[in-house]
Design a protein around this motif. Structure first.
Motif, PDB file in Angstrom:
ATOM      1  N   UNK A 161      34.424  58.023  15.478  1.00 15.02           N
ATOM      2  CA  UNK A 161      35.221  58.140  14.270  1.00 15.02           C
ATOM      3  C   UNK A 161      34.388  58.082  13.007  1.00 15.02           C
ATOM      4  N   UNK A 162      35.081  58.226  11.894  1.00 11.85           N
ATOM      5  CA  UNK A 162      34.473  58.174  10.569  1.00 11.85           C
ATOM      6  C   UNK A 162      35.430  57.416   9.666  1.00 11.85           C
ATOM      7  N   UNK A 163      34.990  56.266   9.173  1.00 11.40           N
ATOM      8  CA  UNK A 163      35.864  55.401   8.375  1.00 11.40           C
ATOM      9  C   UNK A 163      36.083  55.930   6.970  1.00 11.40           C
ATOM     10  N   UNK A 164      35.383  56.993   6.572  1.00 11.18           N
ATOM     11  CA  UNK A 164      35.542  57.523   5.218  1.00 11.18           C
ATOM     12  C   UNK A 164      36.016  58.971   5.228  1.00 11.18           C
ATOM     13  N   UNK A 165      36.704  59.368   6.275  1.00  8.66           N
ATOM     14  CA  UNK A 165      37.236  60.730   6.368  1.00  8.66           C
ATOM     15  C   UNK A 165      38.726  60.650   6.670  1.00  8.66           C
ATOM     16  N   UNK A 166      39.542  61.203   5.788  1.00  6.29           N
ATOM     17  CA  UNK A 166      40.980  61.143   6.007  1.00  6.29           C
ATOM     18  C   UNK A 166      41.713  62.101   5.089  1.00  6.29           C
ATOM     19  N   UNK A 167      43.034  62.076   5.173  1.00 11.77           N
ATOM     20  CA  UNK A 167      43.851  63.006   4.417  1.00 11.77           C
ATOM     21  C   UNK A 167      43.610  62.967   2.919  1.00 11.77           C
ATOM     22  N   UNK A 168      43.187  61.816   2.397  1.00 10.93           N
ATOM     23  CA  UNK A 168      42.910  61.720   0.954  1.00 10.93           C
ATOM     24  C   UNK A 168      41.817  62.693   0.531  1.00 10.93           C
ATOM     25  N   UNK A 169      40.910  63.017   1.450  1.00  9.32           N
ATOM     26  CA  UNK A 169      39.839  63.955   1.113  1.00  9.32           C
ATOM     27  C   UNK A 169      40.371  65.388   1.032  1.00  9.32           C
ATOM     28  N   UNK A 215      37.900  73.641   5.173  1.00 11.19           N
ATOM     29  CA  UNK A 215      37.350  73.964   6.493  1.00 11.19           C
ATOM     30  C   UNK A 215      36.196  73.041   6.875  1.00 11.19           C
ATOM     31  N   UNK A 216      35.422  72.623   5.880  1.00 13.33           N
ATOM     32  CA  UNK A 216      34.312  71.716   6.167  1.00 13.33           C
ATOM     33  C   UNK A 216      34.789  70.362   6.672  1.00 13.33           C
ATOM     34  N   UNK A 217      35.948  69.920   6.182  1.00 10.24           N
ATOM     35  CA  UNK A 217      36.505  68.645   6.638  1.00 10.24           C
ATOM     36  C   UNK A 217      36.996  68.752   8.083  1.00 10.24           C
ATOM     37  N   UNK A 218      37.655  69.858   8.391  1.00  3.59           N
ATOM     38  CA  UNK A 218      38.090  70.088   9.774  1.00  3.59           C
ATOM     39  C   UNK A 218      36.880  70.144  10.696  1.00  3.59           C
ATOM     40  N   UNK A 219      35.787  70.773  10.228  1.00  2.00           N
ATOM     41  CA  UNK A 219      34.573  70.848  11.039  1.00  2.00           C
ATOM     42  C   UNK A 219      34.010  69.457  11.318  1.00  2.00           C
ATOM     43  N   UNK A 220      34.107  68.558  10.340  1.00  2.00           N
ATOM     44  CA  UNK A 220      33.636  67.189  10.565  1.00  2.00           C
ATOM     45  C   UNK A 220      34.417  66.525  11.697  1.00  2.00           C
ATOM     46  N   UNK A 221      35.733  66.765  11.738  1.00  2.00           N
ATOM     47  CA  UNK A 221      36.513  66.178  12.834  1.00  2.00           C
ATOM     48  C   UNK A 221      36.124  66.807  14.162  1.00  2.00           C
TER      49      UNK A 221
END
Length: 530
Positions: free
Chosen positions: A197-205, A280-286
């Motif tokens: 997981x990533x504690x600093x990645x979420x819908x707010x981004x 798209x970059x955020x989805x790629x992180x997931x």
């Protein structure tokens, strides 16, 4: 004996649930009639009054210096906020959210809320879990258990079947955090295979990307010279609109937003394709994290196949999530109450963790057995096993180079099955050494690093020290054993075999000491919660 309530203490939204008179998990609505409450706290100036929930969120931009949001991202860290001369830690701010949830539940049910189970992200380590427990203590609650969010979601999901055997991947995208968990679910056991997981990645981004894009388009279309985001009222309104746009684009291909600042007005159309390109970059992180989780699971079982994918967290409902999982893995994700499943699962865990319910001692150091209710109310035993959320290592000296350098040697790897016991033999560095310091570190980042600065020490300053040893020659043996129980609590034993000197300690690490927790509890009690 009082009921035990389950609390989903979320980054952006929180919820509280319990098992009702029919044996079903029920999320309790707040005074606004909604099942989830924004994890926001507003400190009224000079009044000693605190407002939580939607009213606090409504002023998050307008009164940014008085509102705290996303505090969960700082649990277990030194990150105090000052209001009216008082320092508030992440634990004490989280305690205010917990107090508000408890009050809502008491008002709605007439039941006293005293004992709770609180959920945490799967990748929370020892420090963050202890900080969460301390938040409960500061809120005057007895925390009888800490359960990971994916396990809670699986418990809520798992009551829907009894005899099937499945390997399930849980994709949990919340407002401020993201994690993935692979579980094997069967009538006999719920086994956590791997987590990440990533504690600093979420819908707010996603909100930030969309808000920035819409603001840029508004400036371009109106020809404004100044940035309207410098106006707190405009910023507050834009972020409220962005939430609605995001939800709208999850249901249709395009939507329109009217913006106004001063004499400038514009009507902006935005398409789902445009939004997905922006993020798209955020989805790629997931996706990268999903890949890591699969790789970790397949190190244990090369033939592992995912039978089902469960989406958890409000942001997981974005169509781009399902599209990515379908395109890259051929999966058809299941949506199962994504906003409330964690709270419901916490309530199930809570009901099963009381000694009067299932004989469960939450502090037990072996993997306990739980009785899970089926749809018809019958109970069947099920074993729950967990994995280590973060690697655990010891600081050694690397003598291979021209100068000795400290490095972290990991004894227990991330995703190792719990409970576990690992031993090694280390060696003294100096001639006539009369003491040995053992410094234990928990993995700091998403992946292991040998650098001490990239990790978090969980022993006291200076380490755990064996003193009073006879002068030992260089390369004398020191036998070290690390034991981690089913709850993730670590203990260490170091033995010098010549003298028989032995050091044993349990590591329950937190930023706040006992006296800090008590002081914070007293301070929180003085505040008037509205």
């Amino acid at each position: 004996m009082t009921d035990i309530f389950g609390i989903d203490l979320g980054t952006t939204f929180s919820a509280i649930a319990y098992i009702d008179d029919y044996g079903q998990p029920l999320v309790i609505n707040n005074p606004d009639g909604l099942p989830t409450t924004p994890s926001a706290v507003y400190f009224e100036p000079e009044s000693g009054h605190v407002i939580t929930g939607q009213e606090a969120k409504n002023t998050a931009k307008v009164a940014a210096d008085r509102v705290v949001t996303l505090i969960k991202a700082y649990m277990g860290e030194t990150h105090s906020r000052e209001f009216d001369g008082q320092q508030y830690t992440p634990e004490s701010i989280s305690a205010l959210i917990l107090r508000a949830l408890a009050k809502h539940a008491e008002d709605a049910t007439g039941k006293k809320v005293e004992r709770v189970v609180i959920t945490v992200p799967a990748y929370f380590g020892i420090r963050e879990r202890e900080a969460t427990r301390q938040a409960g203590v500061i809120a005057d609650l007895e925390v009888v258990g800490i359960v990971t969010e994916p396990v809670a979601a699986a418990l809520a999901y798992g009551v829907k079947f009894r005899q099937e055997r499945k390997t399930v991947l849980i994709y949990d995208l919340g407002g401020g955090t993201f994690d993935t968990t692979i579980l094997r679910i069967s009538p006999e056991a719920l086994e956590v295979v791997a987590i990440d997981g990533n504690r600093t990645l979420g819908g707010a981004h996603w909100d930030d990307r969309l808000a920035g894009h819409l603001n840029d388009r508004f400036i371009a279309e109106t020809g404004m010279d100044d940035d309207p985001m410098n106006d707190d009222f405009f910023s507050q309104g834009l972020y409220e609109d962005v939430e609605k746009v995001k939800i709208s684009l999850s249901k249709k291909e395009r939507t329109t937003l009217a913006l106004k600042h001063g004499n400038h007005r514009a009507q902006l159309e935005i398409t789902r394709a445009e939004f997905e390109e922006l993020t798209s970059g955020l989805i790629q992180q997931t996706k990268d994290i999903v890949d890591r989780t699969l790789a970790a699971a397949r190190e244990k079982d090369a033939d592992l196949v995912i039978d089902e994918v469960l989406l958890v967290g409000g942001s997981s409902q974005m169509p781009a999530v399902t599209s990515m999982l379908r395109k890259h893995y051929g999966w058809e994700p299941q949506v199962s109450d994504p906003n409330l499943s964690v709270a419901k699962g916490a309530a199930i865990y809570a009901a099963l963790s009381g000694a009067e319910q299932a004989g469960l001692d939450p502090s037990a150091k072996s993997a306990p057995k739980y009785a899970l209710p089926g749809q018809s109310g019958e109970a069947a035993p099920r074993r729950i096993t967990n994995v280590l959320p973060k690697g655990l290592g010891i600081q050694f000296l690397d003598t291979a180079g021209p100068e000795p350098e400290h490095f972290i040697g990991f004894l227990a790897r991330k995703n190792a099955e719990l409970p576990l016991r690992e031993s090694l033999t280390a060696y003294t560095f100096s001639e006539n050494q009369t003491e040995v310091a053992v410094r234990v570190f928990e993995q700091g980042g998403e992946v292991e690093s040998r650098l001490p600065s990239d990790n978090h020490e969980i022993t006291p300053d200076g380490g755990a020290v064996i003193t009073g040893l006879p002068p030992l020659p260089r390369d004398s043996e020191i036998h070290i054993t690390v034991v981690i129980d089913a709850q993730g609590l670590a203990s260490i034993e170091a033995v010098e075999p010549v003298s028989g000197k032995r050091l044993t300690m349990t590591m329950s690490v937190s930023v706040l000491q006992a006296e800090d927790v008590e002081a914070a509890r007293d301070m929180v009690r003085e505040l008037v919660l509205e």
